[in-house]
Scaffold this active site. Structure first.
Site, short mmCIF file in Angstrom:
data_model
loop_
_atom_site.label_atom_id
_atom_site.label_comp_id
_atom_site.label_asym_id
_atom_site.label_seq_id
_atom_site.Cartn_x
_atom_site.Cartn_y
_atom_site.Cartn_z
N SER A 1 50.16 23.27 58.35
CA SER A 1 49.00 23.84 59.22
C SER A 1 49.49 24.31 60.50
CB SER A 1 47.95 22.57 59.49
OG SER A 1 47.20 23.08 60.70
N ARG B 1 33.32 55.73 19.37
CA ARG B 1 34.14 55.80 20.63
C ARG B 1 33.14 55.51 21.59
NH1 ARG B 1 38.96 59.00 19.63
NH2 ARG B 1 39.33 58.42 21.74
#
Length: 458
Positions: A289, A328
């Site tokens: 930390s 498609r």
């Protein structure tokens, strides 16, 4: 930088160099060229195009010859990268063989999606190869750890509450069994995934059938030879808008990530200060930390959790990509372009962190023992209930032990003391020695060790 997987700072955290390379512009374009080279070779072999054209095309299918900046500009203008790439290839071939126009035979009978889909399959093949290696390494590491801790007692937890005793090896063996199932899933998926896409505009191979020098047999032979060149399976029919192969692979990656995330969650919970039964591998300042010097955060598990959640969310988009119109599609196909690279690179990164944690996991048996003793015997109340149940009946024993557990909590006394004092227990005829045996967590591990051996050696 537009995503963390492309970031100079975060790239090797949320991706890996190996997987990022597979999904780079350069590799994808190389696979487009590999398709074009293999197509020319296959078609020359069966007589669809002149052999001289085959050689000329193959010689120029080299990524080093491609102007990537021009490809970028033309892709932005046209909308797809295959056509501008083919234009460059045709130009390169024609310039090398002036006056013969041999480059015009490039991309013969193919369509953009044939090239793109096949390249995607090749990228996924490379990705699955990385994932298979990672899976093998994780399985090996888990086999070692599960056996090492096969007899180390710990608390099993249900709804985050202490449940009954088990062994840490048993917990690891459950994870091991899951990864072995993933190995099996991967082997099953590959036969469906690694299939060529080559059918032309609507998938019918019409352009090859209509050519003067070809017929149906020649068209199919060209397809077969192309598949052989690329070491892919031959499609039974075109799959331009049938996207189950891609979606299944993405769903498998999400499954993998989910398993890794479950493991990471358990590690995070077991690393809590109040539990402290395991710790992630230690490196100086890892998980530190900026303001609390005592902190040792579960960094790898945090990354696994974040990436796994993202993979699962992105994989859902592949199910949307399955809903494609007619032969498609108008949009769903491009979803794959967006999410597949992220899913693939993050999945490999998740496996990398999982392997790192499994191999380097610090296990604290004394804390496990201490947590087993935390409730002063309540963790084995089921064992006591079953022992008494053989004499006075299971439900009667359950209610009796339930009341004694409440009393133990209220008076902060060991369950064993209350059992020894209780008149109903005395009437049941269980000796103090028998009660002590029932109250020892080490005697209530079930088949933990046997199941570890079964999973490891299956």
């Amino acid at each position: 930088m537009s995503t963390v997987t492309d970031s100079q700072i975060f790239g090797n955290i949320f991706s890996t160099p190996e997987s990022s390379s597979i999904w780079s512009d350069r590799t994808r374009t190389s696979y487009y060229l590999k398709f074009e080279s293999a197509l020319a070779t296959a078609q020359g072999r069966v007589g669809v195009i002149p052999e001289k054209a085959t050689k000329a095309i193959v010689d120029k299918c080299d990524i080093k010859s491609i102007d990537m900046e021009e490809l970028r500009q033309e892709t932005e203008r046209i909308g797809y990268p295959v056509l501008p790439l083919v234009k460059q290839l045709v130009k390169l071939v024609n310039e090398a063989e002036p006056g013969e126009n041999l480059g015009e035979w490039a991309h013969w009978g193919a369509t953009t999606q044939d090239v793109t889909d096949t390249a995607t399959v090749l990228q996924l093949r490379d990705t699955c190869s990385l994932i298979s290696k990672s899976l093998n390494e994780i399985v090996f590491a888990l086999e070692e750890s599960a056996q090492k801790y096969a007899s180390i007692p710990m608390v099993a937890r249900s709804n985050l509450q202490q449940a009954v005793p088990m062994t840490f090896g048993f917990k690891l063996a459950r994870l091991l069994a899951t990864f072995k199932r993933h190995q099996q899933r991967l082997s099953e998926i590959l036969s469906r995934l690694l299939v060529l896409e080559f059918g032309g505009a609507a998938g019918t191979l019409a352009t090859l059938c209509d050519a003067p020098s070809t017929n149906t047999s020649t068209a199919l032979r060209a397809q077969e030879e192309l598949a052989k060149e690329l070491d892919l399976g031959i499609p039974d029919i075109a799959w331009h808008t049938e996207r189950d192969r891609i979606c299944e692979t993405g769903a498998f990656f999400a499954l993998l990530a989910g398993t890794c995330s479950k493991f990471a969650l358990d590690v995070k919970l077991l690393m809590q200060t109040e539990i402290s039964e395991v710790s992630e591998p230690f490196y100086p300042h890892r998980g530190s930390s900026s303001t609390m010097p005592q902190k040792r955060n579960p960094i790898a598990s945090v990354y696994i959790t974040a990436m796994s959640s993202t993979i699962r969310q992105l994989s859902a988009a592949l199910f949307d990509a399955m809903v494609e119109d007619h032969e498609r599609s108008t949009g769903p196909w491009e979803i794959e372009w967006i999410v597949l690279p992220q899913i693939s690179t993050m999945t490999h990164a998740v496996l990398k962190y999982t392997l790192e944690v499994v191999k380097g996991l610090e296990v604290h048996p004394e804390k496990m023992k201490g947590n087993l003793e935390l409730t002063k015997g309540l963790v084995v109340s089921e064992a006591v209930m079953m022992g008494l149940g053989k004499v006075i009946g299971r439900q009667v024993a359950h209610d009796l032990v339930y009341d004694l557990c409440r009393k133990a909590l209220k008076e902060d006394r060991p369950l064993l003391e209350l059992l020894i004092e209780d008149e109903e227990v005395k009437k049941a005829g269980l000796t103090e020695e028998e009660l002590r045996r029932l109250c020892d967590p080490a005697n209530y591990l079930g088949l933990s060790e046997e199941m570890v051996r079964r999973v490891v050696h299956e």
